[in-house]
Design an enzyme around this catalytic site. Structure first.
Site, PDB file in Angstrom:
ATOM      1  N   PHE A   1       0.813  -1.368  -0.020  1.00 31.30           N
ATOM      2  CA  PHE A   1       0.189  -0.201   0.044  1.00 31.30           C
ATOM      3  C   PHE A   1       0.971   1.057  -0.112  1.00 31.30           C
ATOM      4  CE2 PHE A   1      -2.315  -3.276   1.922  1.00 31.30           C
ATOM      5  CZ  PHE A   1      -3.685  -3.342   1.200  1.00 31.30           C
ATOM      6  N   HIS A   2       1.999   1.186  -0.873  1.00 29.78           N
ATOM      7  CA  HIS A   2       2.702   2.449  -0.843  1.00 29.78           C
ATOM      8  C   HIS A   2       2.871   2.936  -2.560  1.00 29.78           C
ATOM      9  CE1 HIS A   2       5.265   0.742   2.697  1.00 29.78           C
ATOM     10  NE2 HIS A   2       3.951   1.072   3.157  1.00 29.78           N
TER      11      HIS A   2
END
EC number: 1.1.99.1
Length: 561
Positions: free
Chosen positions: A474-475
């Site tokens: 989730f980056h």
């Protein structure tokens, strides 16, 4: 209905809330902050209890829940791409790991023409400005900033200490502070949690200071449709409220500041006519400015878990059972303590897998339970796991608008694992993790390997496991990158090339992804650019020392080979 403000900020996330708070410190400046999600309800344990971090990813109240197009190198899986929705943005739903990246990430940015003032020593004062660390300030950490940072305390889970010790026994350095002098090595991991055990999202840390100011207007459930232009100058925003279809117009006397994140910022620019001209024409969008880099250069971190059974009943497996959760919740709610007050990522590390890497290329998060990040598929016994992922993949993706409808998600493709280097790093990472897990420090705890499983050994077997099980950390980032080349979208102050009165300030403007979690750096970038917008002198450069590996070997001799 029309309104007028000096600045309009689109997106109340990790960057937008920083800008809203800092800009309104000047009483003569008016700011409109638009957020597509709702409030950050303080009574909702899903976003406020650190240990409940899996919950806000479920459903769509706090999560945009984007999905990728089929990823061609990942068995054509459509992969999750969660992004925060609501005051706080992704800081409202993230894992709360406070990691800044490596000093050499920023020194690398500063080698790009026009980004000379993004070196580590230029950025460090802004990391410190944003932070209040619970054990006090030093050359690397702040003592009076809006973001509460909690350090692991004595008496926490013995598995954290055993996993760090195992990393050291495997020949890697020990570091007391992953955000201090030396990132490389294994050690305790800080978290964005308040002293009262609450999630320290930017709604709490920043907006709570600014909400009462008469010069700040916050509108939630406000979905920005498009930026309005007069020629090449941004003059306002058209947005929709709730489920309505009647646009509201707001005008900006000075600037429109896009802080919608690495997925939605390029999507909004494209929908507004700023982006690759051919794509816009295909969608019958009038081209305001042909800027081919909008939505390009998309980067992310991919990770997977290595899971082990635990021979002693010391994991937090019992906390996953519903009958134990009321007591944990009550202790957290009334005392701000106990299992609920931690994200349970209290140890980790960064290593180099090969001499070719000047600084770490693999990150570890250690977790004293065996479970999926989103809370699913928990192993029904005591266990622990290492999250392992590569940091600076050469793979590049893109964001493409699908239609002019602001409620339709864009086409997202990361092209995960599209380079041979990706495969080499993950194979190396799995094998090195197994070596770490096999060290004597874990002998009292380590049971059988649950995942990938001892039968997964050859390159081909590892590759198949990676294709099927690797997932996003989730980056997402870098889709409106800073720089001066033909594919750069903004300059070193976030100003969109070729436009006036328009900036992008969020993780999308990173030129290259950093070595670690993104939230702390996104906040720092917004702090730094806020001073530029306000016409203030930059904070003086730090003089702190920092570690450069140089000729140091990637590891020493392991205790157990």
């Amino acid at each position: 209905m029309s309104q007028e403000f000096d600045y309009i900020i689109i997106g109340a996330g990790s960057a937008g809330n920083v800008l809203a708070t800092r800009l309104t410190e000047d009483a003569d400046v008016s700011v409109l902050l638009l957020e597509a999600g709702g409030p950050d309800y303080r009574f909702d344990f899903r976003t406020q209890m650190p240990a409940a971090l899996a919950f806000p990813l479920q459903g769509r109240r706090y999560n945009w829940a984007y999905e990728t197009d089929p990823e061609p190198y990942m068995n054509n899986r459509r992969m999750e791409c969660g992004r925060g929705k609501g005051l706080g943005g992704s800081s409202l739903i993230n894992g709360m790991c406070y990691i800044r990246g490596n000093a050499l990430d920023f020194d690398g940015w500063a080698k790009e023409p026009g980004l000379e003032d993004w070196s580590y020593l230029d950025c460090l004062p802004y990391f410190r400005k944003a932070e209040t660390r619970d054990i006090g300030p030093n050359d690397y950490h702040g003592g009076d900033g809006p973001v509460s940072v909690t350090t692991p305390k004595a008496g926490n889970n013995p598995l954290f200490h055993a996993m760090v010790e195992a990393g050291v026994q495997a020949g890697y350095p020990r570091t007391e502070d992953l955000n201090g002098y030396q990132q490389e090595g294994f050690g305790p991991m800080d978290r964005t949690v308040t002293p009262e055990g609450r999630r320290a999202a930017t709604g709490r840390g920043y907006l709570d200071q600014a909400r009462g100011r008469p010069n700040l207007t916050i509108v939630t459930h406000a979905l920005s449709d498009r930026i309005l232009f007069s020629g090449k100058r941004a003059i306002g925003v058209s947005y929709l409220v709730g489920n309505g279809d009647n646009p509201v117009t707001a005008h900006a006397r000075r600037e429109v500041l896009v802080c919608s994140g690495a997925i939605a910022s390029p999507q909004l620019l494209q929908r507004s006519g700023v982006g690759p001209a051919a794509l816009l024409r295909d969608l019958d969008i009038p081209v305001v400015h042909d800027l081919p880099g909008v939505g390009a250069n998309l980067q992310d971190h991919l990770e997977l878990y290595l899971q082990y059974a635990c021979k002693q009943p010391v994991s937090i497996y019992p906390a996953t059972k519903w009958w134990n959760q009321p007591a944990i919740g009550a202790q957290w709610l009334f005392l701000g303590k106990g299992l609920g007050a931690s994200n349970q990522f209290e140890a980790g590390g960064f290593i180099r897998t090969r001499e070719a890497f000047e600084w770490p290329n693999i990150q570890f998060h250690f977790l004293p339970v065996a479970i999926n990040y989103n809370g699913s598929k928990g192993v029904q016994e005591h266990g622990f796991q290492a999250h392992m992922g590569s940091m600076r993949s050469p793979s590049r993706g893109r964001i493409h608008l699908k239609s002019r409808d602001p409620r339709q998600h864009p086409s997202i493709l990361f092209n995960y694992m599209s380079h041979e280097q990706d495969w080499q790093e993950f194979r190396d990472g799995i094998r090195l993790t197994r070596e770490i897990m096999n060290q004597p420090a874990l002998d009292p705890y380590r049971g059988r390997e649950l995942s990938p499983g001892v039968n997964v050994q050859s390159d081909a077997e590892l590759d198949e496991f990676i294709r099927n099980h690797a997932e996003t950390a989730f980056h997402p980032s870098c889709s409106c990158k800073m720089g001066s080349d033909d594919m750069a979208v903004v300059d070193g102050q976030g100003r969109v090339h070729g436009m006036e009165g328009l900036r992008v300030v969020d993780a999308s403007i990173m030129p290259l992804i950093i070595t670690g979690n993104l939230n702390a750096t996104t906040i720092m970038m917004a702090e730094k650019i806020a001073d530029r917008i306000r016409g203030r002198q930059p904070l003086p450069r730090s003089t702190a020392k920092y570690y450069v590996a140089g000729d140091a070997p990637v590891r020493g001799k392991p205790v157990r080979a």
